[in-house]
Design an enzyme around this catalytic site. Structure first.
Site, PDB file in Angstrom:
ATOM      1  N   ASP A  10       0.871  -1.175   0.000  1.00 59.38           N
ATOM      2  CA  ASP A  10       0.000   0.000   0.000  1.00 59.38           C
ATOM      3  C   ASP A  10       0.914   1.233   0.000  1.00 59.38           C
ATOM      4  O   ASP A  10       2.107   1.143   0.325  1.00 59.38           O
ATOM      5  CB  ASP A  10      -0.867  -0.042   1.279  1.00 59.38           C
ATOM      6  CG  ASP A  10      -1.581   1.246   1.560  1.00 59.38           C
ATOM      7  OD1 ASP A  10      -2.276   1.718   0.639  1.00 59.38           O
ATOM      8  OD2 ASP A  10      -1.433   1.787   2.678  1.00 59.38           O
ATOM      9  N   ASP A  12      -0.292   5.123   0.798  1.00 65.50           N
ATOM     10  CA  ASP A  12      -0.591   6.179   1.788  1.00 65.50           C
ATOM     11  C   ASP A  12      -0.727   5.607   3.192  1.00 65.50           C
ATOM     12  O   ASP A  12      -1.582   4.764   3.431  1.00 65.50           O
ATOM     13  CB  ASP A  12      -1.873   6.912   1.372  1.00 65.50           C
ATOM     14  CG  ASP A  12      -1.681   7.642   0.044  1.00 65.50           C
ATOM     15  OD1 ASP A  12      -2.369   7.298  -0.930  1.00 65.50           O
ATOM     16  OD2 ASP A  12      -0.798   8.519  -0.033  1.00 65.50           O
TER      17      ASP A  12
END
Ligand code: XBP
Ligand code: MG
Length: 256
Positions: A10, A12
């Site tokens: 991932d 953010d």
């Protein structure tokens, strides 16, 4: 038993702390640049993060603003302009070096690459944001597959980004592990059948999260992770720690 083959990251909150002082600030700059009196403070943005996608977040926020345009068409048009301006502000911030990788990420990426693991990105954010972050930090060379919020019809917690990344790598879910920070990100990874480990981020450290194979404060410190790494000890999280956390969750470990 085939070992751990790939790690899907991932962006953010996981690769970098981008939300509170990055995306949120960029949205406020876009509001000001477009003459809108709106401002998202830290707490309000934290609430809005329940909505995946910056444009979708903005449209959701407008539903509670009496000074938002009346018609859905006008709202969509305004959200498009704000989001375009925000992305320009955010990528400029990133390129200026204002958003560093989280502690320990650079070293762990390097160890994984040296060990021949395949690495990719599965994110909700806009591709330009990811490209800017990689160019300003570790470079894009390590990333074999990048699936962003623009590449799938549905964003996290839908598993689409993870399914698409696995399809590109031609790997089964059990041959990889996802690294996430948010409940929706974990839902997306689990929905695609991937084991997932969670690094607590500024906005989601206290969030209830189901189904993680491991969870801890970050990759710069093995202390504070559950399950506790074996052998115990301080120092940065290593690839072997990821392998141990992955093993029980992988299909080859299942007895049925
Ligand atoms: C986080 C998101 C993104 C960002 C904002 O993505 O939900 O929407 O908050 O980026 P992830 P955009 O944690 O999956 O990396 O404004 O480009 O959507
Ligand atoms: Mg995230």
């Amino acid at each position: 038993m085939t070992g751990l083959r790939a790690i899907l990251w991932d962006v953010d909150g996981t690769l970098a702390e981008t939300e509170r002082e990055g995306h949120r600030v960029a949205f406020n700059e876009a509001f000001a640049a477009l003459g809108l009196p709106w401002r998202w403070d830290v707490a309000h943005y934290g609430e809005l993060l329940k909505v995946a996608g910056g444009r979708e977040r903005l449209l959701h926020d407008m539903t509670a603003r009496p000074d938002a345009p009346a018609s859905p068409e006008a709202r969509v048009e305004l959200a498009g302009r704000v989001h375009q301006r925000k992305t320009a502000a955010y990528t400029a911030m990133v390129r200026a070096g204002r958003i560093p990788l989280r502690p320990g990420v650079r070293e762990l990426l390097g160890e994984c690459r040296a060990a021949g693991l395949r690495l990719g990105i599965a994110t909700t954010t806009t591709r330009a944001n990811v490209e800017a972050l990689l160019e300003a930090t570790v470079g894009p060379g390590w990333c074999e597959v990048m699936v962003t919020g623009e590449d799938t019809a549905r964003k996290k917690p839908d598993p689409a980004v993870y399914r698409q990344a696995l399809a590109v790598l031609q790997l089964a879910p059990g041959e990889a592990i996802a690294v996430e920070d948010s409940p929706d990100g974990v839902r997306a990874a689990r929905g695609a059948g991937l084991p997932v480990i969670v690094t607590d981020s500024a906005y989601f450290a206290g969030a209830a999260i189901e189904g993680a194979a491991a969870r801890g404060p970050g990759f710069d410190n093995r202390m504070g992770w559950l399950p506790a790494p074996v052998p115990p000890g301080a120092g940065p999280v290593r690839l072997d720690d990821l392998r141990r956390w992955w093993a029980p969750a992988s299909p080859s470990s299942s007895t049925e």
